[in-house]
Design a protein around this motif. Structure first.
Motif, short mmCIF file in Angstrom:
data_model
loop_
_atom_site.label_atom_id
_atom_site.label_comp_id
_atom_site.label_asym_id
_atom_site.label_seq_id
_atom_site.Cartn_x
_atom_site.Cartn_y
_atom_site.Cartn_z
N GLY A 215 0.78 -1.23 0.00
CA GLY A 215 0.00 0.00 0.00
C GLY A 215 0.81 1.27 0.00
N ILE A 216 2.11 1.18 -0.20
CA ILE A 216 2.94 2.39 -0.25
C ILE A 216 3.08 2.80 -1.71
N SER A 217 2.45 3.91 -2.04
CA SER A 217 2.48 4.38 -3.42
C SER A 217 3.40 5.58 -3.58
N ASN A 218 3.66 6.28 -2.50
CA ASN A 218 4.50 7.47 -2.55
C ASN A 218 5.79 7.19 -1.79
N MET A 219 6.80 6.75 -2.53
CA MET A 219 8.09 6.43 -1.90
C MET A 219 8.92 7.71 -1.75
N PRO A 220 9.22 8.07 -0.51
CA PRO A 220 10.07 9.24 -0.31
C PRO A 220 11.53 8.88 -0.63
N GLU A 221 12.33 9.89 -0.71
CA GLU A 221 13.76 9.68 -0.92
C GLU A 221 14.36 9.08 0.34
N LEU A 222 14.86 7.89 0.24
CA LEU A 222 15.45 7.21 1.39
C LEU A 222 16.98 7.18 1.33
N SER A 223 17.55 7.93 0.40
CA SER A 223 19.01 7.90 0.25
C SER A 223 19.72 8.41 1.51
N GLU A 224 19.10 9.33 2.24
CA GLU A 224 19.74 9.80 3.47
C GLU A 224 19.86 8.69 4.51
N PHE A 225 19.06 7.63 4.33
CA PHE A 225 19.11 6.47 5.23
C PHE A 225 19.74 5.26 4.53
N ASN A 226 20.34 5.49 3.36
CA ASN A 226 20.95 4.42 2.57
C ASN A 226 19.92 3.33 2.23
N ASN A 227 18.67 3.74 1.96
CA ASN A 227 17.56 2.83 1.64
C ASN A 227 17.31 1.80 2.75
N ASP A 228 17.62 2.15 3.96
CA ASP A 228 17.52 1.27 5.12
C ASP A 228 16.39 1.77 6.02
N LEU A 229 15.27 1.04 6.03
CA LEU A 229 14.13 1.47 6.84
C LEU A 229 14.35 1.27 8.33
N VAL A 230 15.33 0.47 8.72
CA VAL A 230 15.68 0.36 10.13
C VAL A 230 16.39 1.64 10.56
N LYS A 231 17.30 2.14 9.74
CA LYS A 231 17.96 3.42 10.03
C LYS A 231 16.95 4.57 10.02
N ALA A 232 15.93 4.45 9.18
CA ALA A 232 14.94 5.51 9.06
C ALA A 232 14.02 5.60 10.28
N TYR A 233 13.94 4.51 11.05
CA TYR A 233 13.10 4.51 12.25
C TYR A 233 13.77 5.31 13.35
N PRO A 234 13.14 6.21 14.02
CA PRO A 234 11.76 6.69 14.00
C PRO A 234 11.61 8.06 13.35
N SER A 235 12.05 8.23 12.14
CA SER A 235 11.98 9.53 11.45
C SER A 235 10.58 9.81 10.90
N ASP A 236 10.39 11.03 10.43
CA ASP A 236 9.13 11.39 9.77
C ASP A 236 8.95 10.56 8.49
N THR A 237 10.03 10.26 7.83
CA THR A 237 9.96 9.44 6.61
C THR A 237 9.37 8.08 6.92
N TRP A 238 9.88 7.42 7.95
CA TRP A 238 9.36 6.11 8.35
C TRP A 238 7.90 6.21 8.75
N ASP A 239 7.58 7.22 9.52
CA ASP A 239 6.21 7.44 9.98
C ASP A 239 5.24 7.58 8.81
N LYS A 240 5.61 8.35 7.81
CA LYS A 240 4.74 8.56 6.65
C LYS A 240 4.62 7.30 5.79
N LEU A 241 5.69 6.52 5.70
CA LEU A 241 5.61 5.25 4.96
C LEU A 241 4.63 4.29 5.62
#
Length: 173
Positions: A134-160
Motif C-alpha cells: 500500500g505504499i504508493s509514494n516512496m520518499p527519498e530514502l538515500s539519506e538512510f541508505n535505503n535502510d528502513l531500520v535506520k529511518a526509524y523513527p523519522s518522519d519518513t518512516w512514519d509517513k511510509l
C-alpha cells in the motif's frame, strides 16, 4: 511520530464501524480473538478493533503497536520488534533475501534495493515490493541508505507506515 499512529487509530475505528454494520469479513476476523454474541453487535468495542489492527501488524496487542508507532519501543533484548507492519503475504513472491542478522542484511543492500524490518529479522527487497503493502509514494530514502531500520523513527518512516494503514482502511470501504 504520530502520522502512522493516527492512521492506525482511524483503521481501528473503521473496523468497528464495519463490524457494527455486520461486515462478515471483519466479524470473522474479530471472532478469531473474541467470542461475539450474534444478537448483540453493540458489545463490539474499539479496543477489540485496535487489537485486530495490532495482530494484523504482527504484534501482540495494541499497546505494543502504539509503542512502535510512538517510537517508545524496546523489548528486554534491546532490539525493536517491528512486527509485520511493512509486510504482507502478497509480497512473498518478491522476497529472495531474508536475514536474521541486521549486519548481513546491510551487506546485501544495494542502491537499487531496500532493507525492510520484519519482527526481529530483515529483508532486502526491490521497489515494487512497496506497492503490494500500500505504499504508493516512496520518499527519498538515500539519506538512510535505503535502510528502513535506520529511518526509524523519522518522519519518513512514519509517513511510509501511515500509507500502509491508509491502504488497509481503503480496502474496507
Amino acid at each position: 511520530m504520530e502520522y502512522a499512529l493516527k492512521h492506525a487509530k482511524s483503521l481501528a475505528k473503521t473496523l468497528l464501524k464495519e463490524a457494527k454494520s455486520d461486515n462478515a469479513n471483519v466479524l470473522k476476523r474479530l471472532k478469531k480473538y473474541y467470542r461475539l454474541d450474534e444478537n448483540h453487535p453493540t458489545e463490539l468495542k474499539l479496543k477489540m478493533c485496535q487489537h485486530l489492527v495490532a495482530k494484523d501488524a504482527g504484534l501482540f496487542d495494541w499497546q505494543q503497536l502504539h509503542q512502535l508507532l510512538s517510537a517508545e519501543v524496546a523489548d528486554n533484548t534491546g532490539q525493536t520488534n517491528f512486527g509485520s507492519v511493512l509486510h504482507s503475504s502478497a509480497c512473498d513472491r518478491f522476497l529472495n533475501k531474508w536475514f536474521s542478522s541486521y549486519q548481513e542484511a546491510q551487506q546485501a543492500l544495494t542502491k537499487h534495493s531496500y532493507l525492510v524490518p520484519f519482527k526481529h529479522q530483515f529483508m532486502v527487497v526491490k521497489g515494487h515490493y512497496f506497492a503490494e503493502i500500500g505504499i504508493s509514494n516512496m520518499p527519498e530514502l538515500s539519506e538512510f541508505n535505503n535502510d528502513l531500520v535506520k529511518a526509524y523513527p523519522s518522519d519518513t518512516w512514519d509517513k511510509l507506515v501511515a500509507q500502509v494503514f491508509v491502504a488497509k482502511r481503503s480496502k474496507l470501504k
